[in-house]
Scaffold this motif. Sequence first.
Motif, PDB file in Angstrom:
ATOM      1  N   ALA A  28       0.787  -0.918  -0.191  1.00  0.00           N
ATOM      2  CA  ALA A  28      -0.105   0.031  -0.130  1.00  0.00           C
ATOM      3  C   ALA A  28       0.553   1.406   0.371  1.00  0.00           C
ATOM      4  O   ALA A  28       1.920   1.106   0.602  1.00  0.00           O
ATOM      5  N   VAL A  29       0.171   1.819  -0.544  1.00  0.00           N
ATOM      6  CA  VAL A  29       1.087   3.460  -0.805  1.00  0.00           C
ATOM      7  C   VAL A  29       0.264   4.530  -0.309  1.00  0.00           C
ATOM      8  O   VAL A  29      -1.070   4.320  -0.654  1.00  0.00           O
ATOM      9  N   SER A  30       0.687   4.834   0.582  1.00  0.00           N
ATOM     10  CA  SER A  30      -0.631   6.380   1.125  1.00  0.00           C
ATOM     11  C   SER A  30      -1.079   7.593   0.770  1.00  0.00           C
ATOM     12  O   SER A  30      -0.171   7.533  -0.614  1.00  0.00           O
ATOM     13  N   LYS A  31      -1.911   8.813   0.955  1.00  0.00           N
ATOM     14  CA  LYS A  31      -1.968   9.626   0.290  1.00  0.00           C
ATOM     15  C   LYS A  31      -0.749  10.845   0.310  1.00  0.00           C
ATOM     16  O   LYS A  31       0.136  10.153   1.632  1.00  0.00           O
ATOM     17  N   PRO A  32       0.088  12.070  -0.151  1.00  0.00           N
ATOM     18  CA  PRO A  32       0.377  12.928   0.534  1.00  0.00           C
ATOM     19  C   PRO A  32      -0.187  13.117   2.041  1.00  0.00           C
ATOM     20  O   PRO A  32      -0.978  14.508   1.868  1.00  0.00           O
ATOM     21  N   PHE A  33       0.859  14.005   2.627  1.00  0.00           N
ATOM     22  CA  PHE A  33       0.846  14.415   4.187  1.00  0.00           C
ATOM     23  C   PHE A  33       1.575  15.673   3.771  1.00  0.00           C
ATOM     24  O   PHE A  33       2.540  16.396   3.401  1.00  0.00           O
ATOM     25  N   PRO A  34       1.376  16.509   4.197  1.00  0.00           N
ATOM     26  CA  PRO A  34       1.898  18.163   4.229  1.00  0.00           C
ATOM     27  C   PRO A  34       3.801  17.889   4.866  1.00  0.00           C
ATOM     28  O   PRO A  34       4.327  18.480   4.069  1.00  0.00           O
ATOM     29  N   ASP A  35       3.259  17.231   5.770  1.00  0.00           N
ATOM     30  CA  ASP A  35       5.097  17.076   6.843  1.00  0.00           C
ATOM     31  C   ASP A  35       5.017  15.331   7.837  1.00  0.00           C
ATOM     32  O   ASP A  35       4.000  14.986   7.412  1.00  0.00           O
ATOM     33  N   LYS A  36       6.174  15.926   8.213  1.00  0.00           N
ATOM     34  CA  LYS A  36       6.158  14.609   8.342  1.00  0.00           C
ATOM     35  C   LYS A  36       4.942  13.443   9.782  1.00  0.00           C
ATOM     36  O   LYS A  36       4.963  12.772   9.806  1.00  0.00           O
ATOM     37  N   ARG A  37       4.809  14.575  10.760  1.00  0.00           N
ATOM     38  CA  ARG A  37       4.204  14.502  11.916  1.00  0.00           C
ATOM     39  C   ARG A  37       3.259  13.661  11.142  1.00  0.00           C
ATOM     40  O   ARG A  37       2.265  12.941  11.945  1.00  0.00           O
ATOM     41  N   ALA A  38       2.592  14.880   9.847  1.00  0.00           N
ATOM     42  CA  ALA A  38       1.127  14.663   9.423  1.00  0.00           C
ATOM     43  C   ALA A  38       1.262  12.799   9.114  1.00  0.00           C
ATOM     44  O   ALA A  38       0.768  11.992   8.796  1.00  0.00           O
ATOM     45  N   ALA A  39       2.486  12.639   8.764  1.00  0.00           N
ATOM     46  CA  ALA A  39       2.314  11.157   7.538  1.00  0.00           C
ATOM     47  C   ALA A  39       2.352  10.123   8.574  1.00  0.00           C
ATOM     48  O   ALA A  39       1.838   9.421   8.653  1.00  0.00           O
ATOM     49  N   VAL A  40       3.326  10.292   9.982  1.00  0.00           N
ATOM     50  CA  VAL A  40       3.305   9.619  11.120  1.00  0.00           C
ATOM     51  C   VAL A  40       1.638   9.037  11.785  1.00  0.00           C
ATOM     52  O   VAL A  40       1.941   8.130  12.354  1.00  0.00           O
ATOM     53  N   ALA A  41       1.513  10.233  11.953  1.00  0.00           N
ATOM     54  CA  ALA A  41      -0.335  10.369  12.358  1.00  0.00           C
ATOM     55  C   ALA A  41      -0.911   9.276  11.393  1.00  0.00           C
ATOM     56  O   ALA A  41      -1.891   8.507  12.176  1.00  0.00           O
ATOM     57  N   GLY A  42      -0.537   9.153  10.545  1.00  0.00           N
ATOM     58  CA  GLY A  42      -1.302   8.322   9.105  1.00  0.00           C
ATOM     59  C   GLY A  42      -1.144   6.994   9.734  1.00  0.00           C
ATOM     60  O   GLY A  42      -2.184   6.149   9.054  1.00  0.00           O
ATOM     61  N   ILE A  43       0.490   6.604   9.363  1.00  0.00           N
ATOM     62  CA  ILE A  43       0.746   5.207   9.963  1.00  0.00           C
ATOM     63  C   ILE A  43       0.188   5.305  11.275  1.00  0.00           C
ATOM     64  O   ILE A  43      -0.666   4.189  11.591  1.00  0.00           O
ATOM     65  N   ALA A  44      -0.293   5.806  12.499  1.00  0.00           N
ATOM     66  CA  ALA A  44      -0.964   5.295  13.543  1.00  0.00           C
ATOM     67  C   ALA A  44      -2.395   4.590  12.959  1.00  0.00           C
ATOM     68  O   ALA A  44      -2.624   4.429  13.619  1.00  0.00           O
ATOM     69  N   ALA A  45      -2.788   5.470  12.392  1.00  0.00           N
ATOM     70  CA  ALA A  45      -4.160   5.509  11.979  1.00  0.00           C
ATOM     71  C   ALA A  45      -4.213   4.075  11.273  1.00  0.00           C
ATOM     72  O   ALA A  45      -5.399   3.046  11.608  1.00  0.00           O
ATOM     73  N   VAL A  46      -3.375   3.744  10.573  1.00  0.00           N
ATOM     74  CA  VAL A  46      -3.828   2.621   9.830  1.00  0.00           C
ATOM     75  C   VAL A  46      -3.029   1.796  10.723  1.00  0.00           C
ATOM     76  O   VAL A  46      -3.699   0.411  10.789  1.00  0.00           O
ATOM     77  N   ARG A  47      -2.408   1.918  11.268  1.00  0.00           N
ATOM     78  CA  ARG A  47      -2.052   0.473  12.550  1.00  0.00           C
ATOM     79  C   ARG A  47      -2.925   0.008  13.190  1.00  0.00           C
ATOM     80  O   ARG A  47      -3.911  -0.916  13.686  1.00  0.00           O
ATOM     81  N   GLU A  48      -4.650   1.572  13.464  1.00  0.00           N
ATOM     82  CA  GLU A  48      -5.046   1.425  14.725  1.00  0.00           C
ATOM     83  C   GLU A  48      -6.840   0.612  13.971  1.00  0.00           C
ATOM     84  O   GLU A  48      -6.952  -0.437  14.028  1.00  0.00           O
ATOM     85  N   TYR A  49      -6.636   1.242  13.099  1.00  0.00           N
ATOM     86  CA  TYR A  49      -7.773   0.733  11.771  1.00  0.00           C
ATOM     87  C   TYR A  49      -8.051  -0.399  11.353  1.00  0.00           C
ATOM     88  O   TYR A  49      -8.731  -1.162  11.142  1.00  0.00           O
TER      89      TYR A  49
END
Length: 75
Positions: A28-49
């Motif tokens: 899987a490849v994520s959508k673009p995020f504006p900064d590293k912090r947002a991308a890391v939050a996206g990883i956390a969300a994928v892990r959770e969901y």
Amino acid sequence: MAGTFELFADSDASFRFQLTAPDGTVMAVSKPFPDKRAAVAGIAAVREYAGMGFVTEVPAPKPGRVSAVADFPAW
């Protein structure tokens, strides 16, 4: 063995992550995020969901409608 989340900057200077299987296959490849912090939050969300996520089938689009899947850019 678990997959690996790989965080990277794309050609547009946005941050993305990809989930890579132990054999190196990009799953899987994520959508673009504006900064590293947002991308890391996206990883956390994928892990959770994803761990308890339901599997659903998306029906084919009706004639004349655009499919979001069909328009996803090839990497």
